[in-house]
Each structure stands twice: as C-alpha cells, then as structure tokens.
Design a protein around this motif. Structure first.
Motif, PDB file in Angstrom:
ATOM      1  N   ARG A   9      -1.564  13.777  -8.957  1.00 34.83           N
ATOM      2  CA  ARG A   9      -2.866  14.325  -9.575  1.00 34.83           C
ATOM      3  C   ARG A   9      -3.746  14.054  -8.784  1.00 34.83           C
ATOM      4  NH1 ARG A   9      -4.576  10.025  -8.341  1.00 34.83           N
ATOM      5  NH2 ARG A   9      -5.135   8.329  -9.946  1.00 34.83           N
ATOM      6  N   TRP A  10      -4.909  15.053  -8.765  1.00 33.84           N
ATOM      7  CA  TRP A  10      -6.066  14.922  -7.741  1.00 33.84           C
ATOM      8  C   TRP A  10      -7.174  15.839  -8.497  1.00 33.84           C
ATOM      9  CZ3 TRP A  10      -1.888  18.331  -7.411  1.00 33.84           C
ATOM     10  CH2 TRP A  10      -2.218  19.547  -7.256  1.00 33.84           C
ATOM     11  N   GLY A  11      -8.245  15.681  -7.991  1.00 36.70           N
ATOM     12  CA  GLY A  11      -9.438  16.314  -8.600  1.00 36.70           C
ATOM     13  C   GLY A  11     -10.195  15.435  -9.097  1.00 36.70           C
ATOM     14  N   ASP A  12     -11.430  15.782  -9.897  1.00 36.36           N
ATOM     15  CA  ASP A  12     -12.441  14.940 -10.434  1.00 36.36           C
ATOM     16  C   ASP A  12     -12.190  15.092 -11.941  1.00 36.36           C
ATOM     17  OD1 ASP A  12     -14.602  13.795 -11.465  1.00 36.36           O
ATOM     18  OD2 ASP A  12     -16.172  14.991 -10.533  1.00 36.36           O
ATOM     19  N   PRO A  13     -11.815  13.855 -12.861  1.00 31.70           N
ATOM     20  CA  PRO A  13     -11.568  13.843 -13.908  1.00 31.70           C
ATOM     21  C   PRO A  13     -12.577  14.487 -15.004  1.00 31.70           C
ATOM     22  CG  PRO A  13     -10.988  11.598 -13.039  1.00 31.70           C
ATOM     23  CD  PRO A  13     -11.805  12.408 -11.950  1.00 31.70           C
ATOM     24  N   ASP A  14     -13.973  14.403 -14.432  1.00 27.57           N
ATOM     25  CA  ASP A  14     -15.037  15.091 -15.044  1.00 27.57           C
ATOM     26  C   ASP A  14     -15.068  16.671 -14.615  1.00 27.57           C
ATOM     27  OD1 ASP A  14     -15.561  12.787 -16.325  1.00 27.57           O
ATOM     28  OD2 ASP A  14     -16.623  11.912 -14.690  1.00 27.57           O
ATOM     29  N   ALA A  15     -14.546  17.102 -13.977  1.00 26.67           N
ATOM     30  CA  ALA A  15     -14.625  18.571 -13.489  1.00 26.67           C
ATOM     31  C   ALA A  15     -13.172  19.134 -13.401  1.00 26.67           C
ATOM     32  CB  ALA A  15     -15.587  18.586 -12.198  1.00 26.67           C
TER      33      ALA A  15
ATOM     34  N   TYR B 183      12.362  18.516 -16.724  1.00 25.73           N
ATOM     35  CA  TYR B 183      11.030  19.518 -16.654  1.00 25.73           C
ATOM     36  C   TYR B 183      10.479  19.539 -15.397  1.00 25.73           C
ATOM     37  CZ  TYR B 183      11.741  18.816 -21.665  1.00 25.73           C
ATOM     38  OH  TYR B 183      12.039  18.475 -23.165  1.00 25.73           O
ATOM     39  N   ALA B 184       9.723  20.613 -15.098  1.00 22.99           N
ATOM     40  CA  ALA B 184       8.774  20.830 -13.933  1.00 22.99           C
ATOM     41  C   ALA B 184       7.478  20.835 -14.739  1.00 22.99           C
ATOM     42  CB  ALA B 184       9.172  21.799 -12.910  1.00 22.99           C
ATOM     43  N   VAL B 185       6.486  20.294 -14.261  1.00 29.55           N
ATOM     44  CA  VAL B 185       5.318  20.260 -14.853  1.00 29.55           C
ATOM     45  C   VAL B 185       3.901  20.520 -14.208  1.00 29.55           C
ATOM     46  CG1 VAL B 185       3.967  19.064 -16.846  1.00 29.55           C
ATOM     47  CG2 VAL B 185       6.054  18.382 -16.426  1.00 29.55           C
ATOM     48  N   LEU B 186       3.157  21.474 -14.480  1.00 27.91           N
ATOM     49  CA  LEU B 186       2.072  21.730 -13.886  1.00 27.91           C
ATOM     50  C   LEU B 186       0.655  21.659 -14.983  1.00 27.91           C
ATOM     51  CD1 LEU B 186       0.264  22.997 -11.508  1.00 27.91           C
ATOM     52  CD2 LEU B 186       0.997  25.418 -12.758  1.00 27.91           C
ATOM     53  N   GLU B 187      -0.319  21.094 -14.429  1.00 22.07           N
ATOM     54  CA  GLU B 187      -1.692  20.822 -15.230  1.00 22.07           C
ATOM     55  C   GLU B 187      -2.773  21.382 -14.616  1.00 22.07           C
ATOM     56  OE1 GLU B 187      -3.407  17.030 -16.198  1.00 22.07           O
ATOM     57  OE2 GLU B 187      -2.642  17.204 -18.004  1.00 22.07           O
ATOM     58  N   LEU B 188      -3.623  21.849 -15.398  1.00 23.86           N
ATOM     59  CA  LEU B 188      -4.996  22.326 -14.930  1.00 23.86           C
ATOM     60  C   LEU B 188      -6.093  22.017 -15.993  1.00 23.86           C
ATOM     61  CD1 LEU B 188      -6.526  24.169 -12.982  1.00 23.86           C
ATOM     62  CD2 LEU B 188      -6.070  26.213 -14.527  1.00 23.86           C
ATOM     63  N   GLY B 189      -7.041  21.223 -15.581  1.00 25.80           N
ATOM     64  CA  GLY B 189      -8.033  20.704 -16.598  1.00 25.80           C
ATOM     65  C   GLY B 189      -9.347  21.047 -15.992  1.00 25.80           C
TER      66      GLY B 189
END
Length: 302
Positions: A107-113, A155-161
């Motif tokens: 996982r990567w990115g900003d939990p608040d963005a 499963y292969a999993v993709l998440e976008l938030g």
C-alpha cells in the motif's frame, strides 16, 4: 434429482472478511526507530460476532462466530494478514468448522487523501468439499458426471481510496469462487428449486468454472464522535458464467470504542437473483443465508 447439497455460495465473501483482504492496505504505517532501522507494526484482534456475514451472506449458518486476526505492516508499505474464523459445516459441506484467510500486498499514498493498494489473498476451508453433477442426461432426465469441488478461493485485489472513502475490486484467480462451478450452481438449483427448468438451462451452457469473477465494494466511514463511527457499505458480485449467482449487498452500522474494545451493530441486507443458491440444509428443509439481519460484534485488540 440430486441429493441436497449445501450451496457453495451460502457463505457469499461478513463484510469484514472481504474487507480484510485489503483492510491491511489502510493499516497505519510502522515507524522507523531512531537508528533508522525499519520496524514492523503487529496488531492482533479477537472478535465475537452474532453472525459471520461475508458480502451479506452468512458463513456461520446464521449462528455466532469467533475470529482471530493478526495483521503486520512494515514501514516500506508491505503488509500481511492472517485471519481464522469459525464457519458452518452446512454452509461449507464437510468443513472442519473453520476458515483460514491469508493475504499479502503493498500500500502507498496518504491515508487522509489519495491512497492505493494491491494484494493477493487466499482463503482455505479445510475438509470442505461437495460432490455434484456437472451435466444432465436430457433423454433420461437424470443428472450425470458427478465430480468433487472444493471451496478454497484465491483473489487478486486492487484498492483506490480518498480519505475514508474506499473502493475495492477483487478478481477471482482460482478455478472457482467458493465452489461456484457447473456442479455447484446448476446442481444446487436442481436440488433446491421446485421447477427444474432453470437448472436445465444452466446445464445447457456446458461445464464451466467461475474463474475471472469480479467483486466490487465501496465503503465510507464517518466519525460521529471521537469514539463512534458510522460505517456504510455497498457491494456487487458478478460471477462469471453464472449470472443467476450474481448478487449485491448493502450495510449500515455503527462502531463504538469503549474499555479498550470495539462494539459494532450493523444492519445487513442482500439482493439475490436466485435465492435457492443461498440455502443450506436445515433438518428436512432449507434455511436461507441471505436474509436481512442485525449483526452485532465485539472485538478486542492487543
């Protein structure tokens, strides 16, 4: 007619279970110590639930369930999860009474963005299997080609938030989605439906698996107070080769933190195309696993 088999979809994939496949992508990153050495955060939780609902379908036969979750998050973004849950041996025929989920990802990115995650997961149902016909002799009017199917699924999993709004896409990379093949789907319709016509139509499509099925989720969490959170969820499942097995689920719930524990009450509802695919044997009859229900749980992390 076939002998009664519990449907492979009667467990469907508690909202917590499939959420757990990528819940690790939102785990708080571990911090490096003062020497600059990378560290690992480990969270362990035990949980008791009035009903183990997975994508709106009961995995526990509409009975209480217990879970043990261990989650690891490395500051590099690598994550891992192990989850042990008790399940019904009627929902998963001949199961030893538990399900093991293993997942890993990044996982990567900003939990608040904006934040993102990719991962792989597999769930195991030790002992669980069923024998069902994978064809039908139209002239004789009898099922044929009985074969064994297991419930284990990968499963292969993709998440976008964005912040507390999360979307997930899961692709089934194993041969079946929780046992959904021609024997599991067509055979279950034949066993449970009053009219055999839908089962015959299902068999006429040929011997199929459900590899490539797509599962979609969107969830949102809103802090009502510093200790109380509103949880909203919607999901839909598209089971490849078996449109009669498609279904959608929705839930709304509240989680409250108190005394070091989390208390959750959640209303779960499911919309299915063929209810007989979500039945399990119950005495001389059948019991639905996709009914609307209030699910309560309590969890403790240590």
């Amino acid at each position: 007619m076939t002998s009664a088999q519990s449907t492979p979809l009667a467990g469907g994939l508690s909202s917590f279970l499939l959420g757990a496949l990528l819940a690790t992508t939102l785990a708080a990153p571990a911090l490096a110590d003062t020497s600059g050495t990378a560290t690992m955060a480990i969270d362990t939780e035990i949980k008791l639930l009035s009903d183990l609902r997975n994508r709106g379908i009961s995995d526990s036969g509409r009975k209480p369930s217990a879970q043990l979750n261990v989650q690891l998050a490395h500051e590099s973004g690598i994550i891992a999860l192990a989850q042990l849950s008790t399940v019904s041996d009627k929902a998963f025929t001949d199961a030893d009474g538990y399900n093991l989920l293993l997942a890993t990802g990044y996982r990567w990115g900003d939990p608040d963005a904006w934040h993102f995650g990719v991962g792989l997961a597999k769930e195991f149902f030790p002992g669980a299997k069923f024998d069902a016909p994978h064809g039908i002799d139209l002239e004789a009017g009898v099922p044929v080609d009985f074969r064994r199917t297991r419930y284990d699924t990968a499963y292969a999993v993709l998440e976008l938030g964005w912040g507390k709004l999360e979307g997930r896409i899961l692709n089934v990379i194993s041969r079946t989605y929780r046992g959904a093949d021609t024997g599991g789907v067509c055979g279950q319709i034949l066993a449970a439906a009053v009219d055999p016509t839908p089962a015959i139509e299902c068999y006429l499509r040929g011997d199929k698996t459900s590899r490539g099925s797509m599962l979609y989720d969107i969830g949102y969490k809103y802090d009502l107070t510093p200790t109380t959170t509103l949880n909203l969820h919607a999901g839909t499942q598209r089971i490849r080769h078996f449109k009669e097995a498609d279904f959608s689920d929705y839930s709304i719930g509240v989680t409250h933190q108190r005394w070091g524990m989390s208390f959750t009450a959640e209303w779960v509802t499911t919309r299915t195309h063929r209810p007989e695919l979500f039945l399990i044997p119950d005495g001389n009859g059948w019991k639905r696993q996709d009914d609307d229900r209030l699910v309560v749980s309590v969890g403790y992390k240590f």
